[in-house]
Enzyme design. Sequence first.
Site, mmCIF file in Angstrom:
data_model
loop_
_atom_site.group_PDB
_atom_site.id
_atom_site.type_symbol
_atom_site.label_atom_id
_atom_site.label_comp_id
_atom_site.label_asym_id
_atom_site.label_seq_id
_atom_site.Cartn_x
_atom_site.Cartn_y
_atom_site.Cartn_z
ATOM 1 N N GLU A 71 12.706 69.369 33.377
ATOM 2 C CA GLU A 71 12.599 67.995 32.849
ATOM 3 C C GLU A 71 11.579 67.908 31.721
ATOM 4 O O GLU A 71 10.840 66.935 31.606
ATOM 5 C CB GLU A 71 12.223 67.022 33.963
ATOM 6 C CG GLU A 71 13.219 67.056 35.070
ATOM 7 C CD GLU A 71 13.825 65.712 35.363
ATOM 8 O OE1 GLU A 71 13.466 64.718 34.712
ATOM 9 O OE2 GLU A 71 14.677 65.680 36.235
HETATM 10 C C1 LIG Z 1 15.500 75.515 38.710
HETATM 11 C C2 LIG Z 1 15.858 74.781 37.446
HETATM 12 C C3 LIG Z 1 16.638 73.623 37.518
HETATM 13 C C4 LIG Z 1 16.987 72.935 36.349
HETATM 14 N N1 LIG Z 1 17.818 71.827 36.428
HETATM 15 C C5 LIG Z 1 18.314 71.285 35.280
HETATM 16 C C6 LIG Z 1 19.322 70.250 35.322
HETATM 17 O O1 LIG Z 1 19.731 69.789 36.396
HETATM 18 N N2 LIG Z 1 19.832 69.794 34.142
HETATM 19 C C7 LIG Z 1 19.413 70.271 32.935
HETATM 20 O O2 LIG Z 1 19.930 69.825 31.914
HETATM 21 N N3 LIG Z 1 18.453 71.239 32.862
HETATM 22 C C8 LIG Z 1 17.904 71.759 33.998
HETATM 23 N N4 LIG Z 1 16.950 72.762 33.934
HETATM 24 C C9 LIG Z 1 16.522 73.248 32.628
HETATM 25 C C10 LIG Z 1 15.083 72.905 32.270
HETATM 26 O O3 LIG Z 1 14.952 71.531 32.005
HETATM 27 C C11 LIG Z 1 14.711 73.815 31.075
HETATM 28 O O4 LIG Z 1 14.550 75.129 31.609
HETATM 29 C C12 LIG Z 1 13.476 73.367 30.347
HETATM 30 O O5 LIG Z 1 13.725 72.162 29.665
HETATM 31 C C13 LIG Z 1 12.988 74.422 29.333
HETATM 32 O O6 LIG Z 1 14.033 74.902 28.545
HETATM 33 P P1 LIG Z 1 14.205 76.490 28.381
HETATM 34 O O7 LIG Z 1 14.248 77.087 29.739
HETATM 35 O O8 LIG Z 1 15.349 76.742 27.476
HETATM 36 O O9 LIG Z 1 12.847 76.978 27.696
HETATM 37 P P2 LIG Z 1 12.519 76.979 26.119
HETATM 38 O O10 LIG Z 1 12.826 75.651 25.540
HETATM 39 O O11 LIG Z 1 13.138 78.173 25.502
HETATM 40 O O12 LIG Z 1 10.935 77.144 26.139
HETATM 41 C C14 LIG Z 1 10.293 78.407 26.282
HETATM 42 C C15 LIG Z 1 8.785 78.204 26.078
HETATM 43 O O13 LIG Z 1 8.534 77.718 24.740
HETATM 44 C C16 LIG Z 1 7.828 76.495 24.795
HETATM 45 N N5 LIG Z 1 8.301 75.593 23.732
HETATM 46 C C17 LIG Z 1 9.585 75.384 23.335
HETATM 47 N N6 LIG Z 1 9.637 74.436 22.387
HETATM 48 C C18 LIG Z 1 8.355 74.022 22.181
HETATM 49 C C19 LIG Z 1 7.745 73.058 21.339
HETATM 50 N N7 LIG Z 1 8.476 72.294 20.519
HETATM 51 N N8 LIG Z 1 6.401 72.896 21.407
HETATM 52 C C20 LIG Z 1 5.649 73.652 22.252
HETATM 53 N N9 LIG Z 1 6.172 74.586 23.077
HETATM 54 C C21 LIG Z 1 7.502 74.766 23.050
HETATM 55 C C22 LIG Z 1 8.162 75.897 26.162
HETATM 56 O O14 LIG Z 1 7.180 74.957 26.571
HETATM 57 C C23 LIG Z 1 8.206 77.146 27.030
HETATM 58 O O15 LIG Z 1 6.911 77.501 27.423
HETATM 59 C C24 LIG Z 1 16.537 73.416 35.092
HETATM 60 C C25 LIG Z 1 15.732 74.566 35.032
HETATM 61 C C26 LIG Z 1 15.401 75.249 36.178
HETATM 62 C C27 LIG Z 1 14.563 76.505 36.066
#
Ligand SMILES: Cc1cc2nc3c(=O)[nH]c(=O)nc-3n(C[C@H](O)[C@H](O)[C@H](O)COP(=O)(O)OP(=O)(O)OC[C@H]3O[C@@H](n4cnc5c(N)ncnc54)[C@H](O)[C@@H]3O)c2cc1C
Length: 337
Positions: free
Chosen positions: A316
């Site tokens: 989230e």
């Molecule tokens: C168990 C689980 C359940 C989930 N359930 C849902 C769901 O029901 N629906 C849904 O849509 N999603 C869901 N998610 C997805 C979750 O919301 C995302 O994993 C999260 O938003 C981060 O996206 P990402 O994993 O692609 O990481 P990335 O966006 O690739 O981020 C990687 C790192 O880079 C940092 N970063 C990226 N962009 C920036 C920025 N602009 N400024 C500073 N730092 C940055 C992040 O903070 C992080 O540390 C779920 C994830 C998990 C693990």
Amino acid sequence: GGLGVTDKLITCLMVEELCWGDAGIAIHIVASGLCAKAIEAMGTPEQNKRWLTPFCNPNNDAKMPHIGAFCLTEPGAGSNVTGMSTIARRDGKDWVLSGTKQFITNGGIADTYAVIAQTNPEAKTTSERVQGLAGFVVQKGAKGLTAGNDLIKWGVLATNTTEVHLDNVRIPAENKLGSDTTGGMMGVVATLEASRVMVASAALGIARAAHETAVAYAKTRVQKKPIIEFQAVGHKLADLETHIQAARGLVWKAAWMASNNVPFTRGEGSQAKLYCGEVAVQSCLDAIQIHGGYGFMKEYDCGRWLLDAIIFRIWEGTAEIQRNTIVRYLSQGGDGE
Ligand SMILES: Cc1cc2nc3c(=O)[nH]c(=O)nc-3n(C[C@H](O)[C@H](O)[C@H](O)COP(=O)(O)OP(=O)(O)OC[C@H]3O[C@@H](n4cnc5c(N)ncnc54)[C@H](O)[C@@H]3O)c2cc1C
């Protein structure tokens, strides 16, 4: 909504208590609310009546209330929501959705999917991409809708998390949520802002579980004297007690504002989620430390709670994204108190 609970503060209290014991089971129970919130935030009154009623089962009939999944994240687009590549293409009276969603809670078991997709594949600028986002309702069994395997996670083990594949899924025009002004990115933002307070209270439940367990252990574990009497241990507990009370204050304030339609002016939802996530992780780490070697054993719950707590810094909107959101409020004014 559902069971007559309309006050967000009461919802937060319930979620905190549920998460005291097992955040995975608690999240399994409340995760459908994110899908329902997306529909509520983006849908017209008629759509809300049609799509939200099955979540609440108001007639108390024999059917199970619907399970929902909110499909936003993609393999290549997590924090950068506008970078998504799931496309919604208009074809006559229908919409046709194609793309893959990643890490979707309830992805393999949902009855109703709220899917965010790009309606303007030609969009180049961020502003065009924001304008092009829209929400769609897809029902279980739709042709071309499939889920991947339940992903193997470190924490919140009771939840179902899968990829969701949309392979030319054809849905009628009325499944596009909202009018052009109520759907789209504003709906996504509204969905996440509203749900963050509840997610924060979930993290608070874990923080409390670890802290209360640590206090009880420190009172009974004797090394010459009860370890709570060593200042190094006692101060850890005092700090955590203070952080938890502060975290609860942030949750209750944001929940009260949301319940009373007081707009967030300083990213209050993000503040609550950011702080509760950090406090939950710290609380579990401290609880392990206070339990000494026993804290490292699976026989004790602190390690399991730590693995559950970490997800609250990721989903989230990661902790970093919450900070970005808070500073955006501040840079745009943020003096509304
Ligand atoms: C168990 C689980 C359940 C989930 N359930 C849902 C769901 O029901 N629906 C849904 O849509 N999603 C869901 N998610 C997805 C979750 O919301 C995302 O994993 C999260 O938003 C981060 O996206 P990402 O994993 O692609 O990481 P990335 O966006 O690739 O981020 C990687 C790192 O880079 C940092 N970063 C990226 N962009 C920036 C920025 N602009 N400024 C500073 N730092 C940055 C992040 O903070 C992080 O540390 C779920 C994830 C998990 C693990």
